[in-house]
Design an enzyme around this catalytic site. Structure first.
Site, PDB file in Angstrom:
ATOM      1  N   HIS A  99      27.892  43.938  42.544  1.00  0.00           N
ATOM      2  CA  HIS A  99      29.350  43.962  42.407  1.00  0.00           C
ATOM      3  C   HIS A  99      29.792  43.110  41.228  1.00  0.00           C
ATOM      4  O   HIS A  99      29.031  42.299  40.689  1.00  0.00           O
ATOM      5  CB  HIS A  99      30.027  43.459  43.686  1.00  0.00           C
ATOM      6  N   ASP A 101      32.980  40.462  40.603  1.00  0.00           N
ATOM      7  CA  ASP A 101      33.890  39.759  41.501  1.00  0.00           C
ATOM      8  C   ASP A 101      35.312  40.311  41.420  1.00  0.00           C
ATOM      9  O   ASP A 101      35.896  40.415  40.337  1.00  0.00           O
ATOM     10  CB  ASP A 101      33.898  38.256  41.187  1.00  0.00           C
ATOM     11  N   HIS A 249      26.480  41.216  39.709  1.00  0.00           N
ATOM     12  CA  HIS A 249      25.500  40.326  40.329  1.00  0.00           C
ATOM     13  C   HIS A 249      25.294  40.694  41.791  1.00  0.00           C
ATOM     14  O   HIS A 249      26.089  41.441  42.379  1.00  0.00           O
ATOM     15  CB  HIS A 249      25.903  38.860  40.171  1.00  0.00           C
ATOM     16  N   ARG A 264      32.452  28.272  44.919  1.00  0.00           N
ATOM     17  CA  ARG A 264      32.733  29.087  43.728  1.00  0.00           C
ATOM     18  C   ARG A 264      34.163  28.877  43.255  1.00  0.00           C
ATOM     19  O   ARG A 264      35.096  28.951  44.059  1.00  0.00           O
ATOM     20  CB  ARG A 264      32.508  30.576  44.020  1.00  0.00           C
TER      21      ARG A 264
HETATM   22  C1  SIN Z   1      29.110  35.809  44.852  1.00  0.00           C
HETATM   23  O1  SIN Z   1      29.144  37.033  44.880  1.00  0.00           O
HETATM   24  O2  SIN Z   1      29.935  35.145  44.234  1.00  0.00           O
HETATM   25  C2  SIN Z   1      27.998  35.076  45.550  1.00  0.00           C
HETATM   26  C3  SIN Z   1      26.797  34.999  44.705  1.00  0.00           C
HETATM   27  C4  SIN Z   1      25.705  34.182  45.348  1.00  0.00           C
HETATM   28  O3  SIN Z   1      25.895  33.654  46.428  1.00  0.00           O
HETATM   29  O4  SIN Z   1      24.644  34.092  44.741  1.00  0.00           O
END
Ligand code: SIN
Length: 273
Positions: A99, A101, A249, A264
């Site tokens: 995805h 973000d 990611h 985050r």
């Molecule tokens: C996310 O999608 O921001 C999480 C990524 C992660 O936990 O590695």
């Protein structure tokens, strides 16, 4: 003049940055070097950064205003911070599929800065990153022409509905939904990147349902090629800072029932064009 060191993970994507303490305000020169490394490498990594949440937010603010998630509850005392956690009680983890973000937002975030404080004791919990510049560049001229000018619908109720947020607590009173070009031009580098992802993108406008499904399925499979990727193994106090305008990611969840915990901070971005 301070010099940071940038060690590419591979020729396509990813770079580890050394020689900087992110708990302190950056000098204009260091901020510029990090910004350029971020644009060039698309995702950059830092080790041994023991930051408070205020310092984490202050680092982010040196690049953009901070984004508040439209659907998912924030840290109780820091509305610009998302808690990323999985443990023995988890039924799933955030970001387990490929995805970008919050691409369901009308102005999706330009970047995300994730810092982990706890990593699984037995290893695992890596994050994979894929370059959407490389995915676009690898398409034939025919596909590039076919995709240019197409628009896709990005929705979020199917992703974020499970967090149990009350409708009245959602930022705009409803789950975020937006339409964006299938191929976007990065506002800073001018490069073209594929901008559909299997997390949020549900259909392509102006196509019959089966045409849209077949096109998206092809693109989702195409962008998963390992040649476009790097993989990051976390340690406590590692940071990953990725550019959502050109990177997808995926968080692996190979460590149940162990704990992985972090925070985050997300950077505001422009409407994709
Ligand atoms: C996310 O999608 O921001 C999480 C990524 C992660 O936990 O590695």
């Amino acid at each position: 003049m301070s010099e940071i060191a940038i060690r590419p993970l591979n020729p396509v994507i990813g770079g580890e940055i050394e020689g900087v303490d992110l708990s302190r305000p950056l000098t204009p020169e260091t901020q510029k070097q990090i910004h350029e490394a971020w644009l060039d490498r698309q995702v950059i990594f830092f080790r041994d950064q023991d930051l408070t949440l205020e310092q984490h937010k202050a680092f982010g603010r040196q690049f953009a205003e901070l984004h508040v998630h439209p659907n998912v509850p924030s840290h109780p005392e820091h509305r610009e911070v998302l808690v990323i956690r999985a443990d023995e009680n988890s039924k799933g983890v955030a970001g387990q599929g490929w995805h970008t973000d919050v691409s369901c937002d009308r102005n999706p975030p330009s970047g995300s800065i994730l810092r982990l404080t706890e990593v699984p004791a037995s290893g695992g919990g890596d994050t994979l990153f894929a370059s959407m510049y490389s995915a676009y560049d690898a398409l034939s001229d025919h596909w590039q022409r076919f995709l240019s000018g197409l628009t896709a619908v990005h929705e979020s109720a199917h992703v974020h509905g499970g967090y149990g947020v009350k409708k009245e607590d959602l930022r705009d009173g409803d789950y975020a939904r937006a339409e964006h070009p299938v191929v976007r031009t990065h506002p800073e580098t001018g490069r073209k990147a594929l901008y559909v992802n299997s997390g949020f993108t549900v259909r392509i406008r102006g196509m019959k349902r089966n045409e849209s499904r077949a096109t998206l399925d092809f693109l989702f499979r195409h962008m998963e090629q390992p040649d476009f990727q790097c993989r990051f193994t976390w340690r406590p106090n590692s940071i990953a800072m990725w550019d959502n305008r050109c990177v997808q990611h995926l968080a692996t969840w190979d460590y149940f029932p162990e704990t992985r915990h972090g925070y985050r901070v997300t950077l505001c971005g422009d409407k994709p064009v």
